[in-house]
Design a protein around this motif. Structure first.
Motif, PDB file in Angstrom:
ATOM      1  N   SER A  81     -79.300   1.804 -51.071  1.00  0.00           N
ATOM      2  CA  SER A  81     -78.612   0.543 -50.780  1.00  0.00           C
ATOM      3  C   SER A  81     -77.771   0.062 -51.958  1.00  0.00           C
ATOM      4  N   ASN A  82     -78.019   0.608 -53.138  1.00  0.00           N
ATOM      5  CA  ASN A  82     -77.226   0.263 -54.314  1.00  0.00           C
ATOM      6  C   ASN A  82     -76.205   1.351 -54.654  1.00  0.00           C
ATOM      7  N   GLY A  83     -75.916   2.220 -53.683  1.00  0.00           N
ATOM      8  CA  GLY A  83     -74.842   3.199 -53.850  1.00  0.00           C
ATOM      9  C   GLY A  83     -75.255   4.530 -54.437  1.00  0.00           C
ATOM     10  N   GLY A  84     -76.529   4.764 -54.632  1.00  0.00           N
ATOM     11  CA  GLY A  84     -76.989   6.024 -55.219  1.00  0.00           C
ATOM     12  C   GLY A  84     -77.088   7.138 -54.194  1.00  0.00           C
ATOM     13  N   ARG A  85     -76.955   8.354 -54.687  1.00  0.00           N
ATOM     14  CA  ARG A  85     -77.121   9.566 -53.879  1.00  0.00           C
ATOM     15  C   ARG A  85     -78.072  10.488 -54.638  1.00  0.00           C
ATOM     16  N   VAL A  86     -79.196  10.800 -54.019  1.00  0.00           N
ATOM     17  CA  VAL A  86     -80.166  11.684 -54.662  1.00  0.00           C
ATOM     18  C   VAL A  86     -79.627  13.109 -54.551  1.00  0.00           C
ATOM     19  N   LEU A  87     -79.263  13.696 -55.691  1.00  0.00           N
ATOM     20  CA  LEU A  87     -78.682  15.038 -55.707  1.00  0.00           C
ATOM     21  C   LEU A  87     -79.737  16.132 -55.761  1.00  0.00           C
ATOM     22  N   ALA A  88     -80.817  15.879 -56.460  1.00  0.00           N
ATOM     23  CA  ALA A  88     -81.867  16.901 -56.607  1.00  0.00           C
ATOM     24  C   ALA A  88     -83.175  16.208 -56.952  1.00  0.00           C
ATOM     25  N   GLY A  89     -84.251  16.827 -56.532  1.00  0.00           N
ATOM     26  CA  GLY A  89     -85.563  16.311 -56.875  1.00  0.00           C
ATOM     27  C   GLY A  89     -86.622  17.359 -56.594  1.00  0.00           C
ATOM     28  N   GLY A  90     -87.576  17.465 -57.487  1.00  0.00           N
ATOM     29  CA  GLY A  90     -88.672  18.391 -57.277  1.00  0.00           C
ATOM     30  C   GLY A  90     -89.091  19.078 -58.562  1.00  0.00           C
ATOM     31  N   GLU A  91     -89.939  20.057 -58.391  1.00  0.00           N
ATOM     32  CA  GLU A  91     -90.422  20.842 -59.527  1.00  0.00           C
ATOM     33  C   GLU A  91     -89.347  21.852 -59.929  1.00  0.00           C
ATOM     34  N   PRO A  92     -89.147  22.075 -61.228  1.00  0.00           N
ATOM     35  CA  PRO A  92     -88.155  23.062 -61.652  1.00  0.00           C
ATOM     36  C   PRO A  92     -88.538  24.477 -61.222  1.00  0.00           C
ATOM     37  N   ALA A  93     -87.549  25.252 -60.854  1.00  0.00           N
ATOM     38  CA  ALA A  93     -87.784  26.655 -60.543  1.00  0.00           C
ATOM     39  C   ALA A  93     -88.137  27.417 -61.816  1.00  0.00           C
ATOM     40  N   LYS A  94     -87.602  26.960 -62.934  1.00  0.00           N
ATOM     41  CA  LYS A  94     -87.827  27.607 -64.229  1.00  0.00           C
ATOM     42  C   LYS A  94     -87.585  26.569 -65.316  1.00  0.00           C
ATOM     43  N   ALA A  95     -88.341  26.624 -66.388  1.00  0.00           N
ATOM     44  CA  ALA A  95     -88.143  25.733 -67.534  1.00  0.00           C
ATOM     45  C   ALA A  95     -87.946  26.587 -68.776  1.00  0.00           C
ATOM     46  N   TYR A  96     -86.913  26.292 -69.545  1.00  0.00           N
ATOM     47  CA  TYR A  96     -86.592  27.058 -70.745  1.00  0.00           C
ATOM     48  C   TYR A  96     -86.659  26.180 -71.989  1.00  0.00           C
ATOM     49  N   GLU A  97     -86.694  26.827 -73.137  1.00  0.00           N
ATOM     50  CA  GLU A  97     -86.726  26.192 -74.449  1.00  0.00           C
ATOM     51  C   GLU A  97     -87.873  25.193 -74.506  1.00  0.00           C
ATOM     52  N   GLN A  98     -87.613  23.918 -74.725  1.00  0.00           N
ATOM     53  CA  GLN A  98     -88.690  22.920 -74.811  1.00  0.00           C
ATOM     54  C   GLN A  98     -88.965  22.258 -73.467  1.00  0.00           C
ATOM     55  N   GLY A  99     -88.352  22.745 -72.384  1.00  0.00           N
ATOM     56  CA  GLY A  99     -88.524  22.159 -71.062  1.00  0.00           C
ATOM     57  C   GLY A  99     -89.937  22.300 -70.535  1.00  0.00           C
ATOM     58  N   THR A 100     -90.330  21.354 -69.729  1.00  0.00           N
ATOM     59  CA  THR A 100     -91.636  21.397 -69.092  1.00  0.00           C
ATOM     60  C   THR A 100     -91.447  21.496 -67.581  1.00  0.00           C
ATOM     61  N   ALA A 101     -92.396  22.064 -66.929  1.00  0.00           N
ATOM     62  CA  ALA A 101     -92.310  22.274 -65.476  1.00  0.00           C
ATOM     63  C   ALA A 101     -92.839  21.052 -64.736  1.00  0.00           C
ATOM     64  N   THR A 102     -92.250  19.896 -65.010  1.00  0.00           N
ATOM     65  CA  THR A 102     -92.634  18.667 -64.331  1.00  0.00           C
ATOM     66  C   THR A 102     -91.489  18.212 -63.432  1.00  0.00           C
ATOM     67  N   ARG A 103     -91.823  17.397 -62.466  1.00  0.00           N
ATOM     68  CA  ARG A 103     -90.869  16.909 -61.470  1.00  0.00           C
ATOM     69  C   ARG A 103     -89.649  16.268 -62.138  1.00  0.00           C
ATOM     70  N   LEU A 104     -88.472  16.568 -61.594  1.00  0.00           N
ATOM     71  CA  LEU A 104     -87.213  15.977 -62.045  1.00  0.00           C
ATOM     72  C   LEU A 104     -86.480  15.391 -60.847  1.00  0.00           C
ATOM     73  N   VAL A 105     -85.721  14.322 -61.092  1.00  0.00           N
ATOM     74  CA  VAL A 105     -84.878  13.727 -60.061  1.00  0.00           C
ATOM     75  C   VAL A 105     -83.533  13.406 -60.694  1.00  0.00           C
ATOM     76  N   ILE A 106     -82.455  13.720 -59.977  1.00  0.00           N
ATOM     77  CA  ILE A 106     -81.105  13.393 -60.429  1.00  0.00           C
ATOM     78  C   ILE A 106     -80.440  12.568 -59.333  1.00  0.00           C
ATOM     79  N   VAL A 107     -79.955  11.377 -59.714  1.00  0.00           N
ATOM     80  CA  VAL A 107     -79.316  10.468 -58.774  1.00  0.00           C
ATOM     81  C   VAL A 107     -77.903  10.184 -59.276  1.00  0.00           C
ATOM     82  N   GLU A 108     -76.934  10.268 -58.382  1.00  0.00           N
ATOM     83  CA  GLU A 108     -75.528  10.052 -58.727  1.00  0.00           C
ATOM     84  C   GLU A 108     -75.042   8.705 -58.194  1.00  0.00           C
ATOM     85  N   PHE A 109     -74.213   8.037 -58.993  1.00  0.00           N
ATOM     86  CA  PHE A 109     -73.558   6.781 -58.616  1.00  0.00           C
ATOM     87  C   PHE A 109     -72.065   6.930 -58.893  1.00  0.00           C
TER      88      PHE A 109
END
Length: 97
Positions: free
Chosen positions: A32-60
């Motif tokens: 309702s505030n104009g956001g679009r959820v582009l991706a969300g969920g557990e990473p398929a792969k985590a590299y370098e210092q990344g952790t395999a925890t849930r991520l969400v990306i929202v675009e405005f």
């Protein structure tokens, strides 16, 4: 004008039921505030210092809209569900022009 993004990394979830109570109203507030959820969920792969925890990306449409949406009372009201239930790293960034 460059777009704005929320990048949310879920560090830990100690109460999955509370997180589930957050999801529907938070999604409604984001949309309702104009956001679009582009991706969300557990990473398929985590590299370098990344952790395999849930991520969400929202675009405005703009950085200002992304900030206003996070600070909007409708979205802020949803955060009560996460108190003591989850830890997140939420960042608002400007997209490449």
């Amino acid at each position: 004008m460059a777009k704005g993004y929320w990048v949310i990394a879920w560090k830990s979830i100690s109460n999955p039921a509370a997180v589930e109570r957050y999801v529907a109203p938070a999604t409604e507030a984001i949309l309702s505030n104009g956001g679009r959820v582009l991706a969300g969920g557990e990473p398929a792969k985590a590299y370098e210092q990344g952790t395999a925890t849930r991520l969400v990306i929202v675009e405005f449409d703009s950085l200002q809209q992304a900030i206003a949406a996070y600070e909007h009372p409708d979205y802020q009201a949803t955060l009560v569900h996460l108190a003591g239930a989850a830890e997140r790293d939420v960042r608002v960034i400007e997209g490449a022009a």
